[in-house]
Design a protein around this motif. Sequence first.
Motif, PDB file in Angstrom:
ATOM      1  N   SER A  33     -13.224 -16.050  -4.315  1.00 18.77           N
ATOM      2  CA  SER A  33     -12.248 -17.101  -4.080  1.00 18.77           C
ATOM      3  C   SER A  33     -12.178 -17.354  -2.581  1.00 18.77           C
ATOM      4  CB  SER A  33     -10.872 -16.694  -4.617  1.00 18.77           C
ATOM      5  OG  SER A  33      -9.981 -17.781  -4.531  1.00 18.77           O
ATOM      6  N   LYS A  34     -12.417 -18.578  -2.187  1.00 21.08           N
ATOM      7  CA  LYS A  34     -12.504 -18.926  -0.763  1.00 21.08           C
ATOM      8  C   LYS A  34     -11.121 -19.147  -0.161  1.00 21.08           C
ATOM      9  CE  LYS A  34     -16.906 -18.701  -1.247  1.00 21.08           C
ATOM     10  NZ  LYS A  34     -17.467 -17.390  -1.195  1.00 21.08           N
ATOM     11  N   HIS A  35     -10.307 -18.109  -0.226  1.00 20.91           N
ATOM     12  CA  HIS A  35      -8.950 -18.082   0.325  1.00 20.91           C
ATOM     13  C   HIS A  35      -8.723 -16.628   0.718  1.00 20.91           C
ATOM     14  CE1 HIS A  35      -4.605 -19.613   0.085  1.00 20.91           C
ATOM     15  NE2 HIS A  35      -4.466 -18.330   0.392  1.00 20.91           N
ATOM     16  N   LEU A  36      -8.280 -16.400   1.943  1.00 20.37           N
ATOM     17  CA  LEU A  36      -8.038 -15.034   2.389  1.00 20.37           C
ATOM     18  C   LEU A  36      -7.164 -14.295   1.386  1.00 20.37           C
ATOM     19  CD1 LEU A  36      -8.004 -12.708   4.438  1.00 20.37           C
ATOM     20  CD2 LEU A  36      -6.141 -13.911   5.618  1.00 20.37           C
ATOM     21  N   HIS A  37      -7.632 -13.143   0.952  1.00 22.37           N
ATOM     22  CA  HIS A  37      -6.843 -12.298   0.058  1.00 22.37           C
ATOM     23  C   HIS A  37      -7.208 -10.842   0.314  1.00 22.37           C
ATOM     24  CE1 HIS A  37     -10.525 -13.339  -2.165  1.00 22.37           C
ATOM     25  NE2 HIS A  37     -10.376 -12.227  -2.853  1.00 22.37           N
ATOM     26  N   VAL A  38      -6.212  -9.998   0.208  1.00 19.41           N
ATOM     27  CA  VAL A  38      -6.378  -8.575   0.456  1.00 19.41           C
ATOM     28  C   VAL A  38      -6.084  -7.836  -0.836  1.00 19.41           C
ATOM     29  CG1 VAL A  38      -5.611  -6.597   1.815  1.00 19.41           C
ATOM     30  CG2 VAL A  38      -5.705  -8.880   2.872  1.00 19.41           C
ATOM     31  N   HIS A  39      -6.998  -6.962  -1.225  1.00 20.37           N
ATOM     32  CA  HIS A  39      -6.830  -6.154  -2.432  1.00 20.37           C
ATOM     33  C   HIS A  39      -6.208  -4.814  -2.036  1.00 20.37           C
ATOM     34  CE1 HIS A  39      -9.608  -8.708  -4.803  1.00 20.37           C
ATOM     35  NE2 HIS A  39     -10.227  -8.844  -3.633  1.00 20.37           N
ATOM     36  N   VAL A  40      -5.174  -4.411  -2.748  1.00 25.82           N
ATOM     37  CA  VAL A  40      -4.610  -3.067  -2.631  1.00 25.82           C
ATOM     38  C   VAL A  40      -4.797  -2.455  -4.009  1.00 25.82           C
ATOM     39  CG1 VAL A  40      -2.560  -1.675  -2.167  1.00 25.82           C
ATOM     40  CG2 VAL A  40      -2.913  -3.853  -0.922  1.00 25.82           C
ATOM     41  N   HIS A  41      -5.587  -1.375  -4.068  1.00 27.37           N
ATOM     42  CA  HIS A  41      -5.891  -0.845  -5.395  1.00 27.37           C
ATOM     43  C   HIS A  41      -5.928   0.676  -5.402  1.00 27.37           C
ATOM     44  CE1 HIS A  41     -10.176  -0.027  -4.401  1.00 27.37           C
ATOM     45  NE2 HIS A  41     -10.079  -1.127  -3.671  1.00 27.37           N
ATOM     46  N   SER A  42      -5.848   1.210  -6.624  1.00 29.91           N
ATOM     47  CA  SER A  42      -5.886   2.644  -6.823  1.00 29.91           C
ATOM     48  C   SER A  42      -6.518   2.944  -8.171  1.00 29.91           C
ATOM     49  CB  SER A  42      -4.468   3.222  -6.767  1.00 29.91           C
ATOM     50  OG  SER A  42      -4.495   4.632  -6.831  1.00 29.91           O
ATOM     51  N   GLY A  43      -7.216   4.065  -8.251  1.00 33.11           N
ATOM     52  CA  GLY A  43      -7.834   4.494  -9.493  1.00 33.11           C
ATOM     53  C   GLY A  43      -9.309   4.154  -9.522  1.00 33.11           C
ATOM     54  N   ALA A  59       0.824  -1.211   0.000  1.00 33.59           N
ATOM     55  CA  ALA A  59       0.000   0.000   0.000  1.00 33.59           C
ATOM     56  C   ALA A  59       0.856   1.257   0.000  1.00 33.59           C
ATOM     57  CB  ALA A  59      -0.945  -0.013   1.204  1.00 33.59           C
ATOM     58  N   ALA A  60       1.943   1.252   0.767  1.00 35.09           N
ATOM     59  CA  ALA A  60       2.846   2.414   0.798  1.00 35.09           C
ATOM     60  C   ALA A  60       3.450   2.651  -0.581  1.00 35.09           C
ATOM     61  CB  ALA A  60       3.942   2.209   1.840  1.00 35.09           C
ATOM     62  N   ASP A  61       3.827   1.580  -1.272  1.00 36.36           N
ATOM     63  CA  ASP A  61       4.379   1.722  -2.625  1.00 36.36           C
ATOM     64  C   ASP A  61       3.339   2.281  -3.595  1.00 36.36           C
ATOM     65  OD1 ASP A  61       6.793   0.708  -1.711  1.00 36.36           O
ATOM     66  OD2 ASP A  61       6.479  -1.291  -2.570  1.00 36.36           O
ATOM     67  N   VAL A  62       2.098   1.805  -3.493  1.00 30.20           N
ATOM     68  CA  VAL A  62       1.030   2.293  -4.379  1.00 30.20           C
ATOM     69  C   VAL A  62       0.764   3.770  -4.107  1.00 30.20           C
ATOM     70  CG1 VAL A  62      -1.420   2.078  -4.966  1.00 30.20           C
ATOM     71  CG2 VAL A  62      -0.001   0.018  -4.751  1.00 30.20           C
ATOM     72  N   VAL A  63       0.695   4.158  -2.840  1.00 31.86           N
ATOM     73  CA  VAL A  63       0.485   5.570  -2.499  1.00 31.86           C
ATOM     74  C   VAL A  63       1.637   6.422  -3.006  1.00 31.86           C
ATOM     75  CG1 VAL A  63       0.325   7.232  -0.598  1.00 31.86           C
ATOM     76  CG2 VAL A  63      -1.035   5.135  -0.538  1.00 31.86           C
ATOM     77  N   ALA A  64       2.867   5.957  -2.833  1.00 33.54           N
ATOM     78  CA  ALA A  64       4.031   6.716  -3.300  1.00 33.54           C
ATOM     79  C   ALA A  64       3.991   6.924  -4.813  1.00 33.54           C
ATOM     80  CB  ALA A  64       5.323   6.009  -2.890  1.00 33.54           C
ATOM     81  N   GLU A  65       3.536   5.912  -5.543  1.00 37.26           N
ATOM     82  CA  GLU A  65       3.530   6.012  -7.004  1.00 37.26           C
ATOM     83  C   GLU A  65       2.263   6.659  -7.560  1.00 37.26           C
ATOM     84  OE1 GLU A  65       4.056   3.194 -10.961  1.00 37.26           O
ATOM     85  OE2 GLU A  65       4.687   2.431  -9.002  1.00 37.26           O
ATOM     86  N   HIS A  66       1.120   6.454  -6.915  1.00 32.70           N
ATOM     87  CA  HIS A  66      -0.157   6.889  -7.494  1.00 32.70           C
ATOM     88  C   HIS A  66      -0.911   7.908  -6.648  1.00 32.70           C
ATOM     89  CE1 HIS A  66       0.264   3.845 -10.599  1.00 32.70           C
ATOM     90  NE2 HIS A  66       0.679   3.045  -9.634  1.00 32.70           N
TER      91      HIS A  66
END
Length: 113
Positions: free
Chosen positions: A96-106, A74-81
Motif C-alpha cells: 500500500s503506497k501510504h506510509l504505515h508502520v506495523h507493530v506485531h508480535s508472535g 508497541a509498549a502496550d503490545v510488549v506489556a501484554e505479549h
Amino acid sequence: MPYSGDDFYCDVAIPRREPLVVVHEDNDVLAFHHTRPFWPVHVVVVPKVHVDSLLTLQDAALAARLLEVVQSVAADVVAEHGSASVMTNLGGYQDSKHLHVHVHSGEALSRAL
C-alpha cells in the motif's frame, strides 16, 4: 471483494469504508488491528494525511506524532505479549503506497495467497 487499489489507508481505512478495530485515533494518526494480519498480534499505525512512505515524510511534527503513537502501541503490545517488532516497508516491499508502520508480535501466520 478484496481491495485491489494501491492505497488501502486513504481509500478504505481512514474513511472507514470497512469496519476496523481501532487501537488509537487522534486528528493526525490512526492505529488499528490489521484487517488481514500476518501475525497473531498485528497493529498498523498510519498518518491520516497521505504520505507516500517513510522516505517522503517531511513534516517533523507529524513524524514525531506518528512515532509517539507507534511507541505507545508497541509498549502496550510488549506489556501484554512480552515482545513486539516495529517495521515499515519501502519500495517494492510496500504493497500500500501510504506510509504505515506495523507493530506485531508472535510467529508469522500461514496464509494462502
